[in-house]
Design an enzyme around this catalytic site. Structure first.
Site, mmCIF file in Angstrom:
data_model
loop_
_atom_site.group_PDB
_atom_site.id
_atom_site.type_symbol
_atom_site.label_atom_id
_atom_site.label_comp_id
_atom_site.label_asym_id
_atom_site.label_seq_id
_atom_site.Cartn_x
_atom_site.Cartn_y
_atom_site.Cartn_z
ATOM 1 N N SER A 242 10.413 13.241 5.197
ATOM 2 C CA SER A 242 11.148 12.024 5.520
ATOM 3 C C SER A 242 10.469 10.869 4.823
ATOM 4 O O SER A 242 9.414 11.026 4.216
ATOM 5 C CB SER A 242 11.126 11.786 7.024
ATOM 6 O OG SER A 242 9.838 11.370 7.405
ATOM 7 N N LYS A 243 11.072 9.710 4.949
ATOM 8 C CA LYS A 243 10.504 8.536 4.287
ATOM 9 C C LYS A 243 9.092 8.260 4.765
ATOM 10 O O LYS A 243 8.269 7.724 4.052
ATOM 11 C CB LYS A 243 11.381 7.320 4.563
ATOM 12 C CG LYS A 243 12.614 7.290 3.689
ATOM 13 C CD LYS A 243 13.332 5.976 3.860
ATOM 14 C CE LYS A 243 14.823 6.213 3.748
ATOM 15 N NZ LYS A 243 15.612 5.124 4.231
ATOM 16 N N ARG A 244 8.838 8.660 6.003
ATOM 17 C CA ARG A 244 7.505 8.398 6.553
ATOM 18 C C ARG A 244 6.409 9.124 5.767
ATOM 19 O O ARG A 244 5.254 8.764 5.820
ATOM 20 C CB ARG A 244 7.439 8.829 8.019
ATOM 21 C CG ARG A 244 8.042 7.820 8.949
ATOM 22 C CD ARG A 244 7.834 8.201 10.393
ATOM 23 N NE ARG A 244 8.438 9.484 10.714
ATOM 24 C CZ ARG A 244 7.766 10.570 10.998
ATOM 25 N NH1 ARG A 244 6.450 10.553 11.010
ATOM 26 N NH2 ARG A 244 8.386 11.690 11.283
#
Ligand code: GLU
Length: 475
Positions: A242-244
């Site tokens: 994910s973007k995280r």
């Protein structure tokens, strides 16, 4: 039969690593089979699709070198065609108008949940039946596909093997909403059919859509393509990517100093392999690629390996090519490439150790810009009283040089060592700190050669002044 694959992103965000891998696999399979690769932008979700996202996808594909033979097609430009097919299905009784309101559907769903029944659209539910019977021509309605109620849908997934769904769990899906817009599962089928797609390679999040789509193909009398669903990519920490987890947009990898070759090689190995081979040229990937060698299980992202591959490509690809990518980073970091050696020469000298082009550019600044201070730790260690004599002697020999090559500079260092009867380190390290400003560089003779005579002389003088100042301060 000509193999035709496609990549069909929805432009709701940038091209991320998972999408890029799907695109790569589709592209590779088409190339491997001597077929064609189509790019289709699935922009029917008008609220979430944006032009910047389309641009980002095209930019990412182009940067990765994943060229398409046809397209980009845009679904929003094909509404007439979708409507034509909806009308055809309606006329044939394979689709029907559904007048059940959202409120009614919510009520039926709540009922199903309360009864612990399968939550689905049930055309035979008495309330839905009644609503449809009571409706008048012209009332708002959506169009539903009449899914078979019996039997099963089976397909032979090229990665996962046979997959079977019972029609009893598939409801009559909406193919055209009440507002007139066609839905994803329907457009995909019409497109893949019209575009002659033979192999659909996509993420496993679409497995549940496949039986629904197969039923639509069959209703249309269209040939059902072959399907291959790729497993997920997990982050470094094993959690869903994910973007995280940092850099996930393809263009962010460009920004972070990766070469497209490294990312492509990395992506192909993320779920596909050929023995224990790690490094593949594009030609090798194309020749060796096969769908059934794609892994069924999720692959974990490994930044270390990507860095290792990037270093491999920085040092082995033609310096001219690496330099063409490095130029972007020079501009980005505000280093004027015209103020020093040719980038190809720089790549040849500095490429060996660099893991990213960002690092390579940042570590090369001293070739292009003068500095006014030495790195404190390096200076403390190497620019001291004992370095005065070797530096001064090296300076006079360098000033006298008529030929400016790494060999002649090596000769200078050797001569200084011999005359002063000191080891290489006693001469090389002070020189390195003097000319680069810090304690790390490739071999000091080649480094000086590339920095250039004028700058080298000025910097050794600056180092001598620094030492003199230091001695004066100590008294
Ligand atoms: N547009 C879909 C997505 O971005 C892909 C559809 C497909 O590959 O069939 O997830």
């Amino acid at each position: 039969m000509t193999v035709k694959t496609r990549f069909a992103p929805s432009p709701t965000g940038f091209l991320h690593v998972g999408g890029a891998r799907t695109a790569l696999y589709s592209w590779l399979y088409a190339k491997n089979q001597g077929g064609e690769f189509v790019l289709r932008i699935e922009d029917t979700d008008l609220e979430r699709s944006t032009q910047p996202a389309v641009d980002a996808i095209l930019e990412g594909m182009t940067w990765l070198g994943l060229d398409w033979d046809e397209g980009p097609y845009y679904q929003t430009k094909r509404f007439d065609r979708y409507n034509e097919v909806v009308d055809q299905l309606l006329a044939e009784g394979k689709a029907y108008k559904c007048y059940a309101s959202k409120e009614l559907l919510d009520e039926v769903r709540a009922e199903q949940e309360a009864n612990k029944e399968l939550v689905r659209y049930d055309a035979n539910h008495p309330k839905i039946k009644a609503a449809n019977e009571a409706a008048k021509e012209g009332d708002p309605c959506c169009i539903r596909f009449r899914n078979p109620t019996e039997g099963t849908v089976v397909f032979d997934d090229q990665i996962r093997g046979p997959i079977e769904f019972s029609n009893s769990v598939l409801d009559d899906l909406i193919i055209r909403r009440t507002d007139g817009s066609p839905t994803y599962n329907f457009c995909v089928v019409v497109d893949d059919w019209d575009m002659g797609i033979t192999h659909v390679i996509r993420g496993e999040d679409h497995i549940n859509n496949t039986p629904r789509q197969i039923n639509i193909y069959k209703a249309l009398g269209a040939e059902v393509p072959t399907f291959a669903h790729c497993a997920m990519i997990l982050g470094d920490d094993g959690a869903k990517l994910s973007k995280r987890h940092g850099a996930v947009s393809v263009m962010q990898y460009r920004d972070e100093g990766y070469l497209p070759e490294a990312l492509i090689n990395y992506l192909v190995r993320l779920g596909w392999g050929h023995g224990d081979q790690e490094i593949f040229t594009k030609e090798e990937m194309i020749n060796l690629f096969s769908l059934n060698a794609i892994s069924k299980s999720a692959s974990a992202f490994n930044t270390e390996k990507l860095l290792w591959l990037n270093n491999h490509y920085i040092k082995t690809l033609a310096p001219e090519y690496v330099a063409s990518h490095l130029e972007w980073h020079f501009e980005h970091q505000g280093i004027n490439k015209d103020n020093g050696p040719a980038l190809t020469e720089l790549v040849a000298l500095m490429g060996e150790r660099a893991h990213t082009l960002v690092e390579l550019a940042a570590q090369s600044r001293y070739f292009y810009e003068d500095f006014s201070e030495f790195d404190a730790a390096a200076a403390k260690k190497h620019l001291r009283g004992v370095a005065k004599e070797p530096l001064a002697l090296a300076l006079s020999k360098i000033e006298a040089l008529t030929e400016w090559t790494a060999e002649s500079l090596h000769g200078v260092i050797e001569a200084v060592c011999a005359e002063l009867e000191v080891g290489m380190g006693k001469v090389g390290m002070p020189l390195r700190v003097a000319v680069t400003g810090a304690g790390q560089s490739p071999s000091v003779d080649a480094t000086m050669q590339l920095i250039g005579k004028e700058r080298v002389i000025a910097r050794i003088k600056m180092a001598l002044e620094f030492i003199a100042q230091r001695e004066a301060n100590a008294q």
